[in-house]
Design an enzyme around this catalytic site. Structure first.
Site, mmCIF file in Angstrom:
data_model
loop_
_atom_site.group_PDB
_atom_site.id
_atom_site.type_symbol
_atom_site.label_atom_id
_atom_site.label_comp_id
_atom_site.label_asym_id
_atom_site.label_seq_id
_atom_site.Cartn_x
_atom_site.Cartn_y
_atom_site.Cartn_z
ATOM 1 N N ASP A 1 0.812 -1.214 0.000
ATOM 2 C CA ASP A 1 0.000 0.000 0.000
ATOM 3 C C ASP A 1 0.849 1.269 0.000
ATOM 4 O O ASP A 1 0.366 2.350 0.337
ATOM 5 C CB ASP A 1 -0.951 0.007 1.198
ATOM 6 C CG ASP A 1 -0.213 -0.046 2.529
ATOM 7 O OD1 ASP A 1 1.032 -0.200 2.519
ATOM 8 O OD2 ASP A 1 -0.879 0.057 3.575
ATOM 9 N N LYS B 1 4.354 6.626 16.018
ATOM 10 C CA LYS B 1 3.431 7.610 15.468
ATOM 11 C C LYS B 1 2.937 8.529 16.573
ATOM 12 O O LYS B 1 2.627 8.083 17.670
ATOM 13 C CB LYS B 1 2.227 6.906 14.828
ATOM 14 C CG LYS B 1 2.561 6.016 13.647
ATOM 15 C CD LYS B 1 1.308 5.323 13.130
ATOM 16 C CE LYS B 1 1.619 4.374 11.999
ATOM 17 N NZ LYS B 1 0.413 3.684 11.482
ATOM 18 N N ASP C 1 1.916 6.809 -0.028
ATOM 19 C CA ASP C 1 1.161 5.697 0.545
ATOM 20 C C ASP C 1 -0.317 5.997 0.324
ATOM 21 O O ASP C 1 -0.706 7.156 0.148
ATOM 22 C CB ASP C 1 1.474 5.519 2.032
ATOM 23 C CG ASP C 1 0.703 6.502 2.889
ATOM 24 O OD1 ASP C 1 -0.371 6.141 3.382
ATOM 25 O OD2 ASP C 1 1.181 7.658 3.045
#
Length: 656
Positions: free
Chosen positions: A122, A173, A229
């Site tokens: 992806d 993240k 992405d």
């Protein structure tokens, strides 16, 4: 080894097998992918996964294992119906979710390559796979991650790498805010590492395997190239423009310091590629054009174009050959003799020329008893060089090519890049290649058009799409320091209207001379580390355009017949910016047989043989290669004695 054999060796170094993780559900992309797995999301009329497989096949991958799970039948049906010649596709099906690492472990029996090339299904990153593999092997890595630079790492997490390229830690993240290097989703993993992944249960590559290996033999490869992405609706919406960008990418960060502090100060409009001359039957076809704008980096002070045209468009069939002028040939002969004498280079030493063109520079080294190898991506020009006895590899220079040359021929005492260093977008790959190829006391000699002289002479015609960077000394010093190299001497030359000569070595290879500090101080004194002189340059360029058009129109109003003398790349920048076409110029007289019979890009001025032009010459010639004016004025002395005139466009338009 012949250049053909070198190319054959190169093919063997491209990973031939790959695993693609294609089992994602894409819940955040609903309803766009409610009837298919995320990697099959449509982009420009093709599944994203097809863009991915096509990209790696073009680089030499011949076998792909697709790790599938969610709605795997849709992937199988598509690739069964749209089989790609030369690409074998196999499937590894996870009957239940195994995570990214678990899926790779499950597919291991279908792969015999070591290391194993793995790609996320992806995301897409433009990674030179052969260079990536060479880098991985040279570092003795168990695992290497391709990294890419983004403005906001909060969506991805940040990868922290030390000076040796070893990954020290991963910031999760949300923890990492602001610009930085992230995991680009392209990996090289040793069979040993993959075999150590537990079987039969879900295992995450990103959250379990990689953090465990951080600080060990886990390395990060800075790809520095475009990344996409499709994990969110916003990023998916950008995908079509990413893949269908007509061969051009926008520069968002400085190619040397990677910072976004870029300010546009000059626009020469949209222009075609300066060396894409046209045949008569092509004149009615659409002609691709791209912005020709200059940006100033407020961090390292590099000046660069705002966009980069695909090198395949510009260099695969090239019409410039370096041996067409006596001035340049003599300059190369002098440069070769000076380098050999200055550094006491022994007979039989290896000299490698980057962007070697027709081999004119290397021929001068051959005449001095050196072994030579050229590297040039232009297929037609490399063929000319090889046929004339100058061994030339038809490829782009980088770490991969450097490793092949060194393995076959040993280290180079001299590596040259004359009139080519400003063509290079991926500076990191080239500098890594030079550092690898050089002997411990070897010298990298760069000759580049000096931005300082461009500012002094208002020589805006040196700006065209092939020249992606414009150099003063300071950003180059910064660049080479990043690769443990040093600029140890600088000088100037009048070639090409004013060039900077750099002498670069591995750190500590040669003592740094006073010339470096002296020029850095002078550039600071002249203000070239600020935006102001570049804005003033832009104002002078506009005035020069007005003055030149006024001069030409005045001559035409008096009934004078005008033609262009020469059809150089720089001349096409001038003609297209000033909109000087066939209403003013009847033709362009040229010596280069590769251009004769064609039409100039943009303005479509017919190019005729110089000797034919002189049988019935015009009243005036607009001298486009004005940087060779001394040679050309002397050559055409008889024409001038008979009343013929030359219009010199730069630094100020005037008639001689």
């Amino acid at each position: 080894m012949s250049s053909e054999a070198v190319r054959e060796t190169r093919k063997l170094q491209v990973p031939s097998q790959a695993i693609i993780l294609a089992g994602g559900r894409g819940t955040r992309l609903l309803p766009k992918v409610n009837d298919r797995p995320k990697p099959m999301a449509e982009v420009g009329g093709r599944p994203f996964l097809e863009w991915l497989t096509s990209g790696i096949q073009q680089q030499g991958v011949r076998e792909v294992v697709l790790c599938v799970s969610h709605m795997s039948h849709s992937i199988r049906e598509y690739f069964d119906e749209n089989a790609k010649p030369g690409l074998e596709i196999k499937y590894s099906e996870d009957r239940e979710p195994l995570g990214t690492a678990g899926a790779i472990r499950n597919a291991l029996d279908l792969i015999d390559a070591d290391p194993v090339l793995v790609l996320n299904g992806d995301s897409y990153c433009e990674v030179d796979l052969a260079s990536f593999l060479a880098w991985h092997q040279s570092h003795g890595a168990e695992a290497s991650l391709a990294l890419t630079y983004v403005e906001d790492t909060s969506r991805y997490g940040r990868v922290q790498v030390n000076g040796e390229g070893r990954i020290e830690r991963f910031d999760e993240k949300g923890e990492a805010v602001g610009p930085g290097w992230i995991n680009a989703g392209v990996y090289l993993l040793s069979q040993r590492l993959v075999s150590s992944i537990p079987e039969g249960r879900p295992v995450s590559l990103e959250f379990e395997v990689f953090p465990k290996w951080a600080g060990k033999r886990l390395f990060g490869y800075h790809s520095g190239r475009r990344f996409l992405d499709i994990g969110t609706p916003e990023s998916y919406a950008r995908a079509r423009a990413f893949f269908l960008s007509d061969g051009v990418k926008t520069v968002e960060r400085c190619r040397i310091c990677k910072q976004p502090r870029l300010t546009k100060f000059l626009s020469l409009g949209e222009q075609p590629h300066c060396n894409s001359f046209l045949r008569a039957e092509q004149l009615k076809e659409p002609e691709p054009c791209w912005p020709l704008d200059l940006l100033y980096c407020g961090n390292c002070h590099l000046v660069q174009l705002s966009c980069v045209v695909d090198p395949q468009i510009m260099f695969r069939n090239y019409v410039y050959v370096s041996g067409t002028t006596r001035t340049l040939t003599a300059h190369f002969q002098h440069s070769a003799a000076d380098l050999v004498e200055r550094f006491q280079v022994a007979t039989g030493s290896l000299v490698v020329d980057i962007g070697s063109n027709d081999g004119t520079f290397l021929r001068a080294f051959q005449n001095l008893g050196m072994r030579t190898v050229g590297v040039d991506p232009a297929t037609n020009v490399a063929k000319i060089a090889n046929e004339s006895g100058i061994e030339t590899i038809n490829d782009y220079f980088g770490l991969r090519v450097a490793q092949e040359i060194r393995q076959e021929k040993g280290p180079a005492q001299i590596v040259t890049a004359a009139g080519v260093f400003f063509h290079i977008d991926d500076m990191d790959d080239v500098c890594a290649g030079v550092s690898h190829l050089l002997d411990n006391r070897g010298v990298f000699h760069v000759q580049a058009i000096y931005l300082g002289r461009m500012l002094e002479q208002t020589s805006f015609d040196n700006i065209y799409h092939e020249h992606v960077s414009y150099y003063t000394l300071r950003p180059l010093v910064h660049l080479f320091e990043r690769f443990d190299m040093s600029v140890f001497h600088v000088a100037h030359s009048e070639i090409h209207g004013g060039s900077l000569l750099l002498y670069v070595c591995r750190r500590g290879g040669h003592p740094i001379q006073n010339s470096v500090a002296k020029l850095l101080a002078e550039e600071h004194e002249w203000g070239w580390d600020s935006l102001v002189p570049y804005q003033e340059f832009a104002r002078r360029v506009e005035k020069l355009r007005r003055d030149l058009i006024e001069l030409l129109e005045d001559l035409r109003s008096k009934g004078k017949r005008i033609a262009a003398y020469g059809a150089p790349a720089k001349g096409n920048t001038l003609l297209n910016y000033c909109k000087i076409g066939t209403s003013i110029l009847t033709y362009a007289a040229e010596k280069n047989p590769l251009k004769i019979g064609l039409y100039t890009p943009g303005m479509h001025i017919p190019v005729i043989d110089e000797e034919e032009a002189m049988k019935n010459p015009p009243d005036c010639f607009l001298l486009l290669p004005w940087n060779f004016k001394n040679e050309l004025l002397q050559k055409n002395k008889l024409y001038r004695e008979r009343g013929g005139k030359f219009i010199i466009p730069i630094p100020t338009p005037h008639i001689v």
